[in-house]
Scaffold this active site. Structure first.
Site, PDB file in Angstrom:
ATOM      1  N   THR A  34       0.835  -1.209   0.000  1.00 47.36           N
ATOM      2  CA  THR A  34       0.000   0.000   0.000  1.00 47.36           C
ATOM      3  C   THR A  34       0.869   1.258   0.000  1.00 47.36           C
ATOM      4  O   THR A  34       0.407   2.312  -0.430  1.00 47.36           O
ATOM      5  CB  THR A  34      -0.907   0.035   1.253  1.00 47.36           C
ATOM      6  N   ASP A 168       9.753   1.181   4.830  1.00 50.96           N
ATOM      7  CA  ASP A 168      10.877   0.539   5.526  1.00 50.96           C
ATOM      8  C   ASP A 168      11.843   1.558   6.124  1.00 50.96           C
ATOM      9  O   ASP A 168      12.306   1.403   7.258  1.00 50.96           O
ATOM     10  CB  ASP A 168      11.632  -0.391   4.559  1.00 50.96           C
TER      11      ASP A 168
HETATM   12  C1  GLA Z   1       9.171  -3.717   0.356  1.00 51.76           C
HETATM   13  C2  GLA Z   1       9.293  -2.221   0.037  1.00 51.76           C
HETATM   14  C3  GLA Z   1       8.279  -1.430   0.857  1.00 51.76           C
HETATM   15  C4  GLA Z   1       6.863  -1.993   0.659  1.00 51.76           C
HETATM   16  C5  GLA Z   1       6.849  -3.501   0.887  1.00 51.76           C
HETATM   17  C6  GLA Z   1       5.518  -4.132   0.546  1.00 51.76           C
HETATM   18  O1  GLA Z   1       9.527  -3.951   1.690  1.00 51.76           O
HETATM   19  O2  GLA Z   1      10.584  -1.764   0.337  1.00 51.76           O
HETATM   20  O3  GLA Z   1       8.336  -0.077   0.495  1.00 51.76           O
HETATM   21  O4  GLA Z   1       6.384  -1.652  -0.604  1.00 51.76           O
HETATM   22  O5  GLA Z   1       7.845  -4.158   0.137  1.00 51.76           O
HETATM   23  O6  GLA Z   1       4.512  -3.695   1.409  1.00 51.76           O
END
Ligand code: GLA
Length: 384
Positions: A34, A168
């Site tokens: 999302t 993240d």
């Molecule tokens: C990875 C990406 C995040 C997010 C997740 C899925 O961790 O780095 O930004 O998009 O996947 O939710």
């Protein structure tokens, strides 16, 4: 990890480091895929961290060593992009310089981490954000958390070329022990929510490589869906902003693949906000139900699960867990299982037995401990 990083620095460069930084990995409780669609996410920092120890080197040059590969990398970071770990570090150095934080004396870095790579625990954000803290400290600047996540994001997104969202790096910078962070990605608004549940982390051992996986394809599909939906809502900026009450319309407006992706993103947006409200009220049972629903949507509509993850979630449900789902980008990596504390052994053994029967090997099952966000690491014997 701090001790390991300091020892590696001394052993490699023959002197003590002068500055350091660290940042945690994360799990995402709910709100998958999302973030780059402008929706909400609900990650939590974990107790596993990456520590970066730094010291001055040669102007224009960065040297990197990590406990992971023990291969010493050397790049002229303004001229070469760097590969692997060094590539992420170069991205951070360039992003810092864009913010006016210059590494006049170059840098030497030693990195130690217990965040597994490719397990869906955001090891790359732990790396970029910890590096941002260490390099900024080396340059004599105290990095604000809101700049640290941006630098980490630019390093991974603009420099390394993974079209990730902002979840993240944000949780790595802002994580707080014992709390999940509700982040609304279109506005950047955040809210810390106490998390009082008990979680198991089940690492399937299946490793993905984000840059080469279907991640960038999914992102392009979401952009194509927004493009198409603008024909009826010209102001639509992000897929997650499609009105929840108009989910049924998606079936008429989009071709099958884009429809499935959009239904996941809009549905997951609704679920994540509901889950955050449940967590605030301590309603873990209903929270867990939303985890199961989220997994099902990831599996069927977003097609980002893996047979190993699906098996863990099914076994968890059979064993009476309150909730379970894949966490992180998917296509492998780890699943989260929400349990009543007294059920830990029972649920673990049901999952382990089912996994062994089907795949002929055991998954790594551990209790999940939350952790603190990024920080400057003091180096013993210095003022850094
Ligand atoms: C990875 C990406 C995040 C997010 C997740 C899925 O961790 O780095 O930004 O998009 O996947 O939710």
């Amino acid at each position: 990890m701090t001790r390991e990083a300091i020892a590696l620095f001394r052993e490699t460069f023959g002197v003590a480091p002068s500055h350091g930084g660290s940042a945690p990995g994360r799990v995402n409780l709910i709100g998958e895929h999302t973030d780059y669609n402008g929706g909400p996410v609900l990650p939590m920092a974990i107790a596993r961290r990456t520590v970066v120890m730094a010291g001055p080197g040669q102007p224009g040059v960065i040297e990197v060593i990590s406990t992971r590969d023990r291969e010493r990398g050397r790049v002229e970071y303004r001229l070469e992009p760097g590969k692997g770990t060094t590539g992420f570090v170069v991205g951070v150095a360039r992003a810092l310089e864009r913010q006016g934080i210059a590494l006049t004396a170059g840098a030497r870095l030693a990195i130690a981490s217990d965040v597994p790579v490719g397990a869906g625990l955001a090891s790359s954000a732990a790396l970029t954000v910890s590096t941002a803290y260490a390099l900024a400290a080396l340059a004599g600047t105290k990095l604000a958390a809101k700049l640290a996540w941006l630098v980490g994001y630019q390093a991974e997104h603009d420099h390394v070329g993974v079209r990730c969202g902002t979840m993240d790096q944000t949780i790595a910078a802002l994580g707080k022990k014992g709390h999940a962070l509700l982040l609304e990605c279109s506005s950047g608004a955040t809210k810390q929510i106490p998390f009082r549940g008990t979680l198991l982390l089940v690492d399937t051992g299946v490793r993905h490589d984000l840059a080469h996986s279907a991640f960038n394809t999914r992102r392009a599909e979401c952009e194509a869906a927004v493009e198409k939906l603008r024909e009826v809502h010209p102001g639509l900026r992000w897929l997650a902003l499609w009105p929840a009450e108009e989910i049924p319309r998606l079936a008429r407006l989009l071709p099958p693949t884009l429809r499935a992706r959009a239904q996941h993103v809009v549905g997951e947006t609704v679920r994540t906000r509901a889950a955050a409200r449940l967590l605030e009220r301590g309603r873990l049972g209903n929270f867990g139900k939303l985890m199961y629903q989220s997994h099902e949507s990831c599996r069927r509509r977003y097609e980002c699960s893996a047979p190993e993850l699906d098996l863990v979630v099914q076994a968890a449900r059979r064993a009476g867990a309150m909730g379970a789902r894949m966490t992180g980008a998917g296509w492998g990596g780890a699943a989260l299982v929400l349990i009543r504390p007294r059920d830990a052994d029972k649920v673990s053994s049901v999952i382990r037995a089912a996994f062994e029967r089907r795949f002929g090997r055991a998954p790594a099952i551990t209790g999940l401990e939350s952790g603190a966000g990024a920080r400057v690491e003091k180096v013993p014997g210095t003022n850094g």
